[in-house]
Design a protein around this motif. Structure first.
Motif, PDB file in Angstrom:
ATOM      1  N   ALA A 199       0.761  -1.193   0.139  1.00 53.54           N
ATOM      2  CA  ALA A 199       0.113  -0.207  -0.091  1.00 53.54           C
ATOM      3  C   ALA A 199       0.822   1.325  -0.071  1.00 53.54           C
ATOM      4  O   ALA A 199       1.725   1.252   0.722  1.00 53.54           O
ATOM      5  CB  ALA A 199      -1.010   0.027   1.186  1.00 53.54           C
ATOM      6  N   ASN A 200       0.555   2.131  -0.982  1.00 53.15           N
ATOM      7  CA  ASN A 200       1.050   3.430  -1.130  1.00 53.15           C
ATOM      8  C   ASN A 200       2.732   3.494  -1.167  1.00 53.15           C
ATOM      9  O   ASN A 200       3.336   4.577  -0.873  1.00 53.15           O
ATOM     10  CB  ASN A 200       0.743   4.258   0.188  1.00 53.15           C
ATOM     11  CG  ASN A 200      -0.713   4.501   0.689  1.00 53.15           C
ATOM     12  OD1 ASN A 200      -1.618   4.297  -0.133  1.00 53.15           O
ATOM     13  ND2 ASN A 200      -1.035   4.444   1.977  1.00 53.15           N
TER      14      ASN A 200
ATOM     15  N   ASP B 296      -7.733   4.486 -11.087  1.00 51.64           N
ATOM     16  CA  ASP B 296      -8.883   5.127 -10.167  1.00 51.64           C
ATOM     17  C   ASP B 296      -9.058   4.069  -8.992  1.00 51.64           C
ATOM     18  O   ASP B 296      -8.800   2.905  -9.350  1.00 51.64           O
ATOM     19  CB  ASP B 296     -10.213   5.766 -10.732  1.00 51.64           C
ATOM     20  CG  ASP B 296     -10.850   4.579 -11.417  1.00 51.64           C
ATOM     21  OD1 ASP B 296     -10.335   3.717 -12.197  1.00 51.64           O
ATOM     22  OD2 ASP B 296     -11.990   4.401 -11.248  1.00 51.64           O
ATOM     23  N   ARG B 297      -9.433   4.338  -7.963  1.00 54.26           N
ATOM     24  CA  ARG B 297      -9.704   3.527  -6.912  1.00 54.26           C
ATOM     25  C   ARG B 297     -10.910   2.516  -6.876  1.00 54.26           C
ATOM     26  O   ARG B 297     -10.992   1.338  -6.708  1.00 54.26           O
ATOM     27  CB  ARG B 297      -9.917   3.944  -5.375  1.00 54.26           C
ATOM     28  CG  ARG B 297      -9.697   3.000  -4.168  1.00 54.26           C
ATOM     29  CD  ARG B 297      -9.746   3.900  -3.072  1.00 54.26           C
ATOM     30  NE  ARG B 297      -8.524   4.543  -2.791  1.00 54.26           N
ATOM     31  CZ  ARG B 297      -7.336   4.066  -2.207  1.00 54.26           C
ATOM     32  NH1 ARG B 297      -7.468   2.731  -1.834  1.00 54.26           N
ATOM     33  NH2 ARG B 297      -6.176   4.792  -1.990  1.00 54.26           N
TER      34      ARG B 297
ATOM     35  N   TYR C  78      -1.348   4.246  -9.615  1.00 51.64           N
ATOM     36  CA  TYR C  78      -2.228   3.103  -9.916  1.00 51.64           C
ATOM     37  C   TYR C  78      -2.756   2.457  -8.605  1.00 51.64           C
ATOM     38  O   TYR C  78      -2.504   2.783  -7.447  1.00 51.64           O
ATOM     39  CB  TYR C  78      -1.333   2.023 -10.730  1.00 51.64           C
ATOM     40  CG  TYR C  78      -1.009   2.500 -11.936  1.00 51.64           C
ATOM     41  CD1 TYR C  78      -1.606   2.711 -13.114  1.00 51.64           C
ATOM     42  CD2 TYR C  78       0.483   3.000 -11.988  1.00 51.64           C
ATOM     43  CE1 TYR C  78      -1.179   2.753 -14.359  1.00 51.64           C
ATOM     44  CE2 TYR C  78       1.166   3.465 -13.398  1.00 51.64           C
ATOM     45  CZ  TYR C  78       0.189   3.289 -14.189  1.00 51.64           C
ATOM     46  OH  TYR C  78       0.816   3.661 -15.529  1.00 51.64           O
ATOM     47  N   TYR C  79      -3.852   1.796  -8.976  1.00 49.67           N
ATOM     48  CA  TYR C  79      -4.785   1.046  -7.953  1.00 49.67           C
ATOM     49  C   TYR C  79      -5.012  -0.404  -8.468  1.00 49.67           C
ATOM     50  O   TYR C  79      -5.205  -0.706  -9.698  1.00 49.67           O
ATOM     51  CB  TYR C  79      -6.058   1.702  -7.634  1.00 49.67           C
ATOM     52  CG  TYR C  79      -5.867   3.184  -7.137  1.00 49.67           C
ATOM     53  CD1 TYR C  79      -5.873   3.549  -5.954  1.00 49.67           C
ATOM     54  CD2 TYR C  79      -5.508   4.158  -7.993  1.00 49.67           C
ATOM     55  CE1 TYR C  79      -5.856   4.655  -5.508  1.00 49.67           C
ATOM     56  CE2 TYR C  79      -5.641   5.328  -7.746  1.00 49.67           C
ATOM     57  CZ  TYR C  79      -5.555   5.787  -6.539  1.00 49.67           C
ATOM     58  OH  TYR C  79      -5.483   7.035  -6.106  1.00 49.67           O
ATOM     59  N   TRP C  80      -4.706  -1.412  -7.809  1.00 51.16           N
ATOM     60  CA  TRP C  80      -4.755  -2.784  -8.032  1.00 51.16           C
ATOM     61  C   TRP C  80      -5.255  -3.653  -7.258  1.00 51.16           C
ATOM     62  O   TRP C  80      -5.466  -3.513  -5.901  1.00 51.16           O
ATOM     63  CB  TRP C  80      -3.480  -3.240  -8.533  1.00 51.16           C
ATOM     64  CG  TRP C  80      -2.337  -3.695  -7.548  1.00 51.16           C
ATOM     65  CD1 TRP C  80      -1.593  -2.780  -6.601  1.00 51.16           C
ATOM     66  CD2 TRP C  80      -1.915  -4.752  -7.025  1.00 51.16           C
ATOM     67  NE1 TRP C  80      -1.207  -3.449  -5.802  1.00 51.16           N
ATOM     68  CE2 TRP C  80      -1.214  -4.866  -6.053  1.00 51.16           C
ATOM     69  CE3 TRP C  80      -2.410  -6.250  -7.578  1.00 51.16           C
ATOM     70  CZ2 TRP C  80      -0.322  -5.858  -5.398  1.00 51.16           C
ATOM     71  CZ3 TRP C  80      -1.418  -7.337  -7.001  1.00 51.16           C
ATOM     72  CH2 TRP C  80      -0.506  -7.005  -6.056  1.00 51.16           C
ATOM     73  N   THR C  81      -5.888  -4.798  -7.905  1.00 48.25           N
ATOM     74  CA  THR C  81      -6.528  -5.883  -7.041  1.00 48.25           C
ATOM     75  C   THR C  81      -6.340  -7.098  -7.744  1.00 48.25           C
ATOM     76  O   THR C  81      -6.293  -7.282  -8.908  1.00 48.25           O
ATOM     77  CB  THR C  81      -8.070  -5.421  -6.463  1.00 48.25           C
ATOM     78  OG1 THR C  81      -8.561  -6.607  -5.799  1.00 48.25           O
ATOM     79  CG2 THR C  81      -8.864  -5.541  -8.121  1.00 48.25           C
TER      80      THR C  81
ATOM     81  N   THR D 299      -8.261  -3.316  -2.503  1.00 46.11           N
ATOM     82  CA  THR D 299      -7.530  -2.460  -3.456  1.00 46.11           C
ATOM     83  C   THR D 299      -6.388  -1.750  -2.919  1.00 46.11           C
ATOM     84  O   THR D 299      -6.572  -0.963  -1.983  1.00 46.11           O
ATOM     85  CB  THR D 299      -8.558  -1.489  -4.115  1.00 46.11           C
ATOM     86  OG1 THR D 299      -9.570  -2.413  -4.858  1.00 46.11           O
ATOM     87  CG2 THR D 299      -8.019  -0.580  -5.226  1.00 46.11           C
TER      88      THR D 299
ATOM     89  N   ALA E 234      -2.834   0.953  -3.475  1.00 47.03           N
ATOM     90  CA  ALA E 234      -2.500   2.102  -4.370  1.00 47.03           C
ATOM     91  C   ALA E 234      -0.857   2.101  -4.363  1.00 47.03           C
ATOM     92  O   ALA E 234      -0.245   1.649  -3.385  1.00 47.03           O
ATOM     93  CB  ALA E 234      -2.998   3.326  -3.811  1.00 47.03           C
TER      94      ALA E 234
ATOM     95  N   PHE F 182      -2.879   9.897  -2.779  1.00 49.66           N
ATOM     96  CA  PHE F 182      -3.628   8.961  -3.508  1.00 49.66           C
ATOM     97  C   PHE F 182      -5.170   9.494  -3.114  1.00 49.66           C
ATOM     98  O   PHE F 182      -5.325  10.022  -2.088  1.00 49.66           O
ATOM     99  CB  PHE F 182      -3.306   7.552  -2.776  1.00 49.66           C
ATOM    100  CG  PHE F 182      -1.962   7.254  -3.363  1.00 49.66           C
ATOM    101  CD1 PHE F 182      -1.890   6.546  -4.562  1.00 49.66           C
ATOM    102  CD2 PHE F 182      -0.781   6.684  -2.309  1.00 49.66           C
ATOM    103  CE1 PHE F 182      -0.749   6.101  -4.907  1.00 49.66           C
ATOM    104  CE2 PHE F 182       0.185   6.219  -2.521  1.00 49.66           C
ATOM    105  CZ  PHE F 182       0.441   5.774  -3.986  1.00 49.66           C
TER     106      PHE F 182
ATOM    107  N   ALA G  63      -9.493   6.431   0.231  1.00 48.20           N
ATOM    108  CA  ALA G  63     -10.535   5.106   0.341  1.00 48.20           C
ATOM    109  C   ALA G  63     -11.581   5.114   1.447  1.00 48.20           C
ATOM    110  O   ALA G  63     -11.386   5.681   2.495  1.00 48.20           O
ATOM    111  CB  ALA G  63      -9.695   3.949   0.764  1.00 48.20           C
TER     112      ALA G  63
END
Length: 230
Positions: free
Chosen positions: A44-45, A77-78, A104-107, A123, A125, A139, A142
């Motif tokens: 994260a971050n 985007d989140r 970027y944001y990922w899952t 998710t 970032a 970011f 959330a």
């Protein structure tokens, strides 16, 4: 004679039950794989120095022993609407090259070969480093509570969110927008905590947004969330 008639009737009932699918000997329902609960990179971050990134996460398990594949989604985007990568892999890692200087944001989601899907992972970032960039924008905040599109008890509601910034040492402040309009008005500015109380009335749908501002005055516009009060 009566015994023979009863025996024939019983045999006929058994044959009819089997013919109509009444047996419980069918295959058991498919069980989806477990959710990916931990990612190991990027966390994260994180500020990624290299824009070619090896995404890694802990493997899922499947109660049925089915083979598992993983779908990784990366977006700008989140809410994961602006998808830039949608990959499927049979291993719990994949290397992807992205643009420099972008948040970027990922899952990741586990999928078995019978089509069962786990719940998506949290998710996360991260930023890809870019040449000449000395300060990175925060970011997107959330949502924490209340969850987006949820229902809460009317009265005083404590709105909670989670901010993030890849620049070590930055202290974030927040502007809170809240109201009945889908583009809500400013409620409070310069908040230093990640929560605020608002007053609601039963029967209304409320919309809210949190903008994040870093030490340099760089602002990231948040996404709009909503909840119903009853």
């Amino acid at each position: 004679m009566k015994k023979e008639i009863k025996l024939i009737a019983s045999l006929f009932s058994i044959l009819l039950l089997v013919a109509c699918g009444g047996s419980n000997d069918g295959p058991p329902p498919n069980t989806a794989p477990t959710r990916v609960t931990q990612v190991t990179f990027p966390t994260a971050n994180l500020l990624c120095i290299d824009n070619t990134i090896n995404f890694q996460w802990n493997a899922s398990t499947d109660a049925d022993g089915d083979p598992i594949t993983y779908r990784i989604i990366i977006a700008t985007d989140r809410d994961l609407n602006n998808v830039v990568e949608n990959r499927t892999t049979t291993t719990n890692s994949v290397t992807i090259t992205l643009q420099q200087g972008v948040a970027y944001y990922w899952t990741v989601t586990a999928i078995d070969n019978a089509g069962g899907e786990s719940e998506a992972s949290t998710t996360l970032a991260f930023f890809t480093s870019g040449p000449g960039i000395t300060n990175y924008a925060p970011f997107t905040a959330a949502v924490d509570e209340p969850a987006d599109e949820s229902t809460v008890s009317a009265g005083t509601v404590n709105l909670k969110w989670v901010g993030g910034d890849t620049d070590v040492g930055d202290t974030l402040t927040y502007d809170l927008y809240f109201g009945l309009a889908m583009d809500p008005p400013l409620e409070s500015s310069g908040l230093t905590s990640e929560n605020a109380n608002v007053t609601t009335t039963a029967g209304n749908t409320y919309y809210w947004r949190v903008d994040s501002i870093d030490n340099s005055g760089v602002k990231t516009i948040g996404q709009i969330w909503s909840f119903d009060a009853n």
